[in-house]
Design a protein around this motif. Sequence first.
Motif, PDB file in Angstrom:
ATOM      1  N   THR A 168       1.173  -1.326   1.425  1.00  0.00           N
ATOM      2  CA  THR A 168       0.958  -1.341  -0.027  1.00  0.00           C
ATOM      3  C   THR A 168       0.702   0.054  -0.598  1.00  0.00           C
ATOM      4  OG1 THR A 168       0.189  -3.628   0.009  1.00  0.00           O
ATOM      5  CG2 THR A 168      -0.445  -2.301  -1.894  1.00  0.00           C
TER       6      THR A 168
ATOM      7  N   HIS B 277       4.046   1.857  -0.651  1.00  0.00           N
ATOM      8  CA  HIS B 277       4.901   1.230  -1.675  1.00  0.00           C
ATOM      9  C   HIS B 277       4.488   1.710  -3.069  1.00  0.00           C
ATOM     10  CE1 HIS B 277       7.019  -1.908  -3.908  1.00  0.00           C
ATOM     11  NE2 HIS B 277       5.866  -2.272  -4.457  1.00  0.00           N
ATOM     12  N   MET B 278       3.199   1.761  -3.324  1.00  0.00           N
ATOM     13  CA  MET B 278       2.705   2.189  -4.637  1.00  0.00           C
ATOM     14  C   MET B 278       3.011   3.662  -4.897  1.00  0.00           C
ATOM     15  SD  MET B 278      -0.974   0.229  -4.892  1.00  0.00           S
ATOM     16  CE  MET B 278      -1.276   0.869  -6.554  1.00  0.00           C
TER      17      MET B 278
ATOM     18  N   HIS C  81       6.428   4.422  -6.063  1.00  0.00           N
ATOM     19  CA  HIS C  81       6.763   3.973  -7.415  1.00  0.00           C
ATOM     20  C   HIS C  81       5.846   4.584  -8.465  1.00  0.00           C
ATOM     21  CE1 HIS C  81       8.879   0.975  -4.916  1.00  0.00           C
ATOM     22  NE2 HIS C  81       9.748   0.977  -5.917  1.00  0.00           N
TER      23      HIS C  81
ATOM     24  N   SER D 291       7.487  -3.328  -9.286  1.00  0.00           N
ATOM     25  CA  SER D 291       6.862  -2.194  -8.614  1.00  0.00           C
ATOM     26  C   SER D 291       5.877  -1.431  -9.487  1.00  0.00           C
ATOM     27  CB  SER D 291       7.935  -1.228  -8.109  1.00  0.00           C
ATOM     28  OG  SER D 291       8.760  -0.806  -9.178  1.00  0.00           O
ATOM     29  N   ASP D 292       6.024  -1.534 -10.816  1.00  0.00           N
ATOM     30  CA  ASP D 292       5.121  -0.806 -11.706  1.00  0.00           C
ATOM     31  C   ASP D 292       3.973  -1.668 -12.215  1.00  0.00           C
ATOM     32  OD1 ASP D 292       6.619  -2.494 -13.247  1.00  0.00           O
ATOM     33  OD2 ASP D 292       7.057  -1.030 -14.833  1.00  0.00           O
TER      34      ASP D 292
ATOM     35  N   LEU E 127       0.002  -6.523  -8.393  1.00  0.00           N
ATOM     36  CA  LEU E 127      -0.366  -5.997  -7.074  1.00  0.00           C
ATOM     37  C   LEU E 127      -1.836  -6.287  -6.758  1.00  0.00           C
ATOM     38  CD1 LEU E 127       1.526  -2.574  -6.955  1.00  0.00           C
ATOM     39  CD2 LEU E 127       1.906  -4.558  -5.470  1.00  0.00           C
TER      40      LEU E 127
ATOM     41  N   SER F 271      12.697  -3.929   2.872  1.00  0.00           N
ATOM     42  CA  SER F 271      11.910  -3.609   1.678  1.00  0.00           C
ATOM     43  C   SER F 271      10.500  -4.171   1.812  1.00  0.00           C
ATOM     44  CB  SER F 271      12.567  -4.211   0.425  1.00  0.00           C
ATOM     45  OG  SER F 271      12.510  -5.628   0.475  1.00  0.00           O
ATOM     46  N   TYR F 272       9.636  -3.719   0.926  1.00  0.00           N
ATOM     47  CA  TYR F 272       8.265  -4.227   0.854  1.00  0.00           C
ATOM     48  C   TYR F 272       8.277  -5.719   0.515  1.00  0.00           C
ATOM     49  CZ  TYR F 272       3.458  -4.723  -0.939  1.00  0.00           C
ATOM     50  OH  TYR F 272       2.161  -5.131  -1.179  1.00  0.00           O
TER      51      TYR F 272
END
Length: 434
Positions: free
Chosen positions: A266, A269-270, A273, A330-331, A336, A397-398
């Motif tokens: 995580t 991934h963050m 993005h 993702s944003d 999340l 991918s995540y």
Amino acid sequence: MLHEDSVKALQDYVNSSEKQKTLYKRTLFVVSISQIFGGAGLAAGVTVGALIAQQMLGTDAYAGVPTALFTLGSAGAAWLVGRLSQRKGRRAGLATGFILGGVGAIGIIFATILNSIFLLFLSLLVYGAGTATNLQARYAGTDLANAKQRATAVSMAMVFTTFGAVAGPNLTEVMGKVALAMNVPALAGPFILAAVAYILAGFVFYIMLRPDPLLIARAIEEKKQEADKRESTKASAPANNQRGVTGGAAVMILTQSVMVAIMTMTPVHMKHHGHGLSEVGIVIGFHIGSMYLPSLFTGILIDKIGRTAMTIASGVTLLLAGLVAAMAPSDSMVLLVVALSLLGLGWNLGLISGTAQIVDATAPSTRAKTQGTIDVLIALAGASGGALSGMVVAQSSYAVLSLSGGILSLILIPVIIWAHGDTEENKLKIDQGL
């Protein structure tokens, strides 16, 4: 030789139910204090471990390696702490484990200063001792608990982990500034906090966990066996319920591997993005808070509703976590946070219900050794989840990682139904306080 606990003092506790109740409460207090420090220590690796490796290695493919290493290290430490606790009591095992975790955190700080990947990997292994010890500390509160108190005792210890575990990630930016002021790379800041926190946790156990609850529990068991002999009843040492041990272990292993895999990737991934370190800290803070704060009520629910129902709830919650993480834009910080909070809650339900099953199924004479062995398997499962997570994300991918983890969690349902096929018999034992 029972350390500083004299034979007379030990017998005083064995012969007095009031003293046993007092020691049970005191043990929970000591465990709770240590867990505040332990929670702060474990949060460092979760928050920035992957980012340090990514920076040193220059690739995402191995970003899961730090989590794999400190969970692999925690496997070895779980074995060590379990065996040491079996031989010398909880105090010796838990104090040693936490202090080793602090030494590992210090090594990581020097690794970032020297930009040494070898020292980083070696230190991460030692740092894992803190994670293993923080988990094994939950067992100390159950040694003198009856069957109706076991999950509650575990949950009380875990509640206090919340304070340190939530504070740790949210102090990431502050500790980064502290590190820079000391001419240390900013990402090493959380490990400065971890070193101090783990060493303090070790000293709390070493100084305050007297008399040792596991030694008292064993002495109580021995007295009961002697009484059985005098009454000419079956006096063999109580055996572990292997089906219960297997079921409880499987629940904790599965929840640990799924949680670690999604949690590890995580932050990476963050970062990809556009999210900053403070935003990563917020999401991980919510996650770790959800791992421990629900313990305010989950332990009570597990003791009242049952191990089976709450394990099923764990599987369903982890599935929801995976679905939300996979579908979240993702944003979207909000989604999340929701996904990682559900991930933490599912882990909480699985860990406490699994722990209670293990305590139900083990006798005091072999309990610490069995618990240590199971925690080795839990740590290895976490190491596998952490190592594979980076590779899965690099190749897909995540979202694929999160969805796969959620679906895998459904295995908890048939596992717990098999382990508690004799539910009525188990319920009767619990109701009788056995």
